[in-house]
Design a protein around this motif. Structure first.
Motif, PDB file in Angstrom:
ATOM      1  N   VAL A  41       0.748  -1.218  -0.194  1.00 30.54           N
ATOM      2  CA  VAL A  41       0.056  -0.144  -0.161  1.00 30.54           C
ATOM      3  C   VAL A  41       1.069   1.264  -0.003  1.00 30.54           C
ATOM      4  CG1 VAL A  41      -1.707   1.398   1.404  1.00 30.54           C
ATOM      5  CG2 VAL A  41      -1.863  -1.170   0.992  1.00 30.54           C
ATOM      6  N   TYR A  42       2.052   1.433   0.695  1.00 23.41           N
ATOM      7  CA  TYR A  42       2.783   2.302   0.758  1.00 23.41           C
ATOM      8  C   TYR A  42       3.465   2.537  -0.606  1.00 23.41           C
ATOM      9  CZ  TYR A  42       2.721   1.690   5.820  1.00 23.41           C
ATOM     10  OH  TYR A  42       2.486   1.877   7.101  1.00 23.41           O
ATOM     11  N   ARG A  43       3.862   1.535  -1.418  1.00 26.47           N
ATOM     12  CA  ARG A  43       4.449   1.884  -2.388  1.00 26.47           C
ATOM     13  C   ARG A  43       3.450   2.352  -3.545  1.00 26.47           C
ATOM     14  NH1 ARG A  43       8.157  -2.899  -5.395  1.00 26.47           N
ATOM     15  NH2 ARG A  43       9.361  -2.194  -3.393  1.00 26.47           N
ATOM     16  N   VAL A  44       2.309   1.805  -3.702  1.00 24.45           N
ATOM     17  CA  VAL A  44       1.383   2.328  -4.673  1.00 24.45           C
ATOM     18  C   VAL A  44       1.045   3.578  -4.218  1.00 24.45           C
ATOM     19  CG1 VAL A  44      -1.075   2.180  -5.355  1.00 24.45           C
ATOM     20  CG2 VAL A  44       0.447   0.014  -4.841  1.00 24.45           C
ATOM     21  N   THR A  45       0.790   4.014  -3.056  1.00 24.86           N
ATOM     22  CA  THR A  45       0.168   5.337  -2.614  1.00 24.86           C
ATOM     23  C   THR A  45       1.517   6.230  -2.840  1.00 24.86           C
ATOM     24  OG1 THR A  45      -0.867   4.400  -0.582  1.00 24.86           O
ATOM     25  CG2 THR A  45      -0.401   6.795  -0.447  1.00 24.86           C
ATOM     26  N   ALA A  46       2.786   5.757  -2.574  1.00 16.28           N
ATOM     27  CA  ALA A  46       3.927   6.735  -3.122  1.00 16.28           C
ATOM     28  C   ALA A  46       4.295   6.875  -4.455  1.00 16.28           C
ATOM     29  CB  ALA A  46       5.147   6.046  -2.498  1.00 16.28           C
ATOM     30  N   ALA A  47       3.601   6.035  -5.154  1.00 12.96           N
ATOM     31  CA  ALA A  47       3.631   6.165  -6.469  1.00 12.96           C
ATOM     32  C   ALA A  47       2.729   6.936  -7.236  1.00 12.96           C
ATOM     33  CB  ALA A  47       3.600   4.802  -7.210  1.00 12.96           C
ATOM     34  N   ILE A  48       1.712   7.333  -6.438  1.00  5.54           N
ATOM     35  CA  ILE A  48       0.709   8.496  -6.896  1.00  5.54           C
ATOM     36  C   ILE A  48       1.335   9.723  -7.468  1.00  5.54           C
ATOM     37  CG2 ILE A  48      -1.552   9.565  -6.786  1.00  5.54           C
ATOM     38  CD1 ILE A  48      -1.821   7.663  -4.103  1.00  5.54           C
ATOM     39  N   GLY A  54       2.596   7.240   9.515  1.00  2.71           N
ATOM     40  CA  GLY A  54       3.139   8.528   9.967  1.00  2.71           C
ATOM     41  C   GLY A  54       4.486   8.724   9.924  1.00  2.71           C
ATOM     42  N   HIS A  55       5.520   7.807  10.125  1.00  2.00           N
ATOM     43  CA  HIS A  55       6.887   8.113  10.231  1.00  2.00           C
ATOM     44  C   HIS A  55       7.399   8.000   8.810  1.00  2.00           C
ATOM     45  CE1 HIS A  55       8.020   3.561   9.572  1.00  2.00           C
ATOM     46  NE2 HIS A  55       6.763   3.583   9.978  1.00  2.00           N
ATOM     47  N   LEU A  56       6.565   7.794   7.662  1.00  2.00           N
ATOM     48  CA  LEU A  56       7.096   7.403   6.580  1.00  2.00           C
ATOM     49  C   LEU A  56       6.637   8.848   5.738  1.00  2.00           C
ATOM     50  CD1 LEU A  56       6.410   3.786   5.930  1.00  2.00           C
ATOM     51  CD2 LEU A  56       8.486   4.809   6.382  1.00  2.00           C
ATOM     52  N   ASN A  57       7.454   8.945   4.434  1.00  2.16           N
ATOM     53  CA  ASN A  57       7.166  10.135   3.603  1.00  2.16           C
ATOM     54  C   ASN A  57       5.982   9.827   2.473  1.00  2.16           C
ATOM     55  OD1 ASN A  57       8.776   8.549   2.318  1.00  2.16           O
ATOM     56  ND2 ASN A  57       9.735  10.082   1.374  1.00  2.16           N
ATOM     57  N   ILE A  58       4.709   9.327   3.095  1.00  3.07           N
ATOM     58  CA  ILE A  58       3.811   8.798   2.105  1.00  3.07           C
ATOM     59  C   ILE A  58       3.069  10.094   1.951  1.00  3.07           C
ATOM     60  CG2 ILE A  58       2.223   7.166   1.495  1.00  3.07           C
ATOM     61  CD1 ILE A  58       3.915   4.997   3.075  1.00  3.07           C
ATOM     62  N   PRO A  59       2.418  10.206   0.404  1.00  4.01           N
ATOM     63  CA  PRO A  59       1.612  11.337   0.309  1.00  4.01           C
ATOM     64  C   PRO A  59       0.314  10.983   0.508  1.00  4.01           C
ATOM     65  CG  PRO A  59       2.484  10.318  -1.710  1.00  4.01           C
ATOM     66  CD  PRO A  59       3.248   9.641  -0.544  1.00  4.01           C
ATOM     67  N   ASP A 107       9.986   2.023  -9.195  1.00  2.28           N
ATOM     68  CA  ASP A 107       9.884   1.814  -7.886  1.00  2.28           C
ATOM     69  C   ASP A 107      10.032   3.074  -7.007  1.00  2.28           C
ATOM     70  OD1 ASP A 107      12.168   0.770  -5.144  1.00  2.28           O
ATOM     71  OD2 ASP A 107      10.246  -0.271  -5.801  1.00  2.28           O
ATOM     72  N   TYR A 108       9.861   3.141  -5.822  1.00  2.00           N
ATOM     73  CA  TYR A 108      10.195   4.469  -4.907  1.00  2.00           C
ATOM     74  C   TYR A 108      10.366   4.106  -3.632  1.00  2.00           C
ATOM     75  CZ  TYR A 108       8.704   8.898  -3.518  1.00  2.00           C
ATOM     76  OH  TYR A 108       8.739  10.387  -2.930  1.00  2.00           O
ATOM     77  N   ASP A 109      11.383   4.791  -3.133  1.00  2.32           N
ATOM     78  CA  ASP A 109      11.982   4.426  -1.614  1.00  2.32           C
ATOM     79  C   ASP A 109      11.144   5.661  -0.756  1.00  2.32           C
ATOM     80  OD1 ASP A 109      14.054   2.877  -2.146  1.00  2.32           O
ATOM     81  OD2 ASP A 109      15.196   4.423  -3.228  1.00  2.32           O
ATOM     82  N   TYR A 110      10.191   4.822  -0.396  1.00  2.00           N
ATOM     83  CA  TYR A 110       9.142   5.485   0.511  1.00  2.00           C
ATOM     84  C   TYR A 110       9.901   5.589   2.106  1.00  2.00           C
ATOM     85  CZ  TYR A 110       7.955   0.808   1.639  1.00  2.00           C
ATOM     86  OH  TYR A 110       7.737  -0.581   1.996  1.00  2.00           O
ATOM     87  N   GLU A 111      10.762   4.461   2.338  1.00  2.00           N
ATOM     88  CA  GLU A 111      11.581   4.389   3.596  1.00  2.00           C
ATOM     89  C   GLU A 111      12.683   5.521   3.737  1.00  2.00           C
ATOM     90  OE1 GLU A 111      11.326   0.009   5.066  1.00  2.00           O
ATOM     91  OE2 GLU A 111      12.485   0.029   2.940  1.00  2.00           O
TER      92      GLU A 111
END
Length: 116
Positions: free
Chosen positions: A9-16, A47-52, A109-113
Motif C-alpha cells: 500500500v505504501y509503495r502504490v500510494t507513494a507512486a501516486i 506516520g513516520h514515512l514520507n507517504i503522500p 520503484d520508489y523509496d518511501y522508507e
DNA sequence: GTTTTGACGGTCT
DNA sequence: TAGACCGCCAAAA
C-alpha cells in the motif's frame, strides 16, 4: 522491503503522481487485499514515512482521513498545492484526477522508507 | 482469548 | 436515486 500488505500500500500510494488522486478501494482491489479498510489502516501507520497519504481519498472523493493528519487542513492544502481542486473537503475533479493503481508500474520503484 | 473499532466499498431495500 | 446494512482483515483494549 517487508513485502507486507501495508508495504504494498505504501509503495502504490507513494507512486501516486502529483496532482492526481486515488481511492482505497482501487488500491485494495489492485493488491487483492479484499477490504479497503486494510488500505486506510495501513496508511494510518504511515506516520513516520514520507507517504503522500493526502492523495488518497475515499470512493466519494472526500478527504475522510484529514482528521488523522497533524492538521486537518494540511491534507486539503497539500492537494490544492499540487493543483488538485478541493472543495468542501472533497475533490471536485475527482473522477478526472482519479489515478489507477496499475499505472504505478510506470513509476518503477520508489523509496518511501527514505525519509529526510 | 474475546470484543469493538477502523483513513471503506459494494449491494440491498 | 438515496439511505442503510453487511463484510473485509488487523490491532488495541
Amino acid at each position: 522491503m517487508k513485502n507486507s500488505y501495508f508495504d504494498l500500500v505504501y509503495r502504490v500510494t507513494a507512486a501516486i503522481p502529483p496532482g492526481r488522486v486515488t481511492n482505497y478501494g482501487a488500491i485494495a482491489d489492485f493488491l487483492a487485499l479484499g477490504s479497503a479498510r486494510m488500505v486506510g489502516w495501513a496508511l494510518n501507520k504511515c506516520g513516520h514515512l514520507n507517504i503522500p497519504a493526502h492523495r488518497v481519498v475515499n470512493r466519494k472523493g472526500e478527504l475522510s482521513g484529514r482528521n488523522m493528519f497533524p492538521s486537518p487542513t494540511m491534507m486539503q492544502e497539500k492537494l490544492e498545492q499540487e493543483g488538485v481542486v478541493v472543495e468542501n473537503d472533497k475533490v471536485t475533479e475527482f473522477k478526472t484526477l482519479f489515478w489507477h493503481p496499475g499505472d504505478y508500474l510506470n513509476q518503477d520503484d520508489y523509496d518511501y522508507e527514505k525519509d529526510t
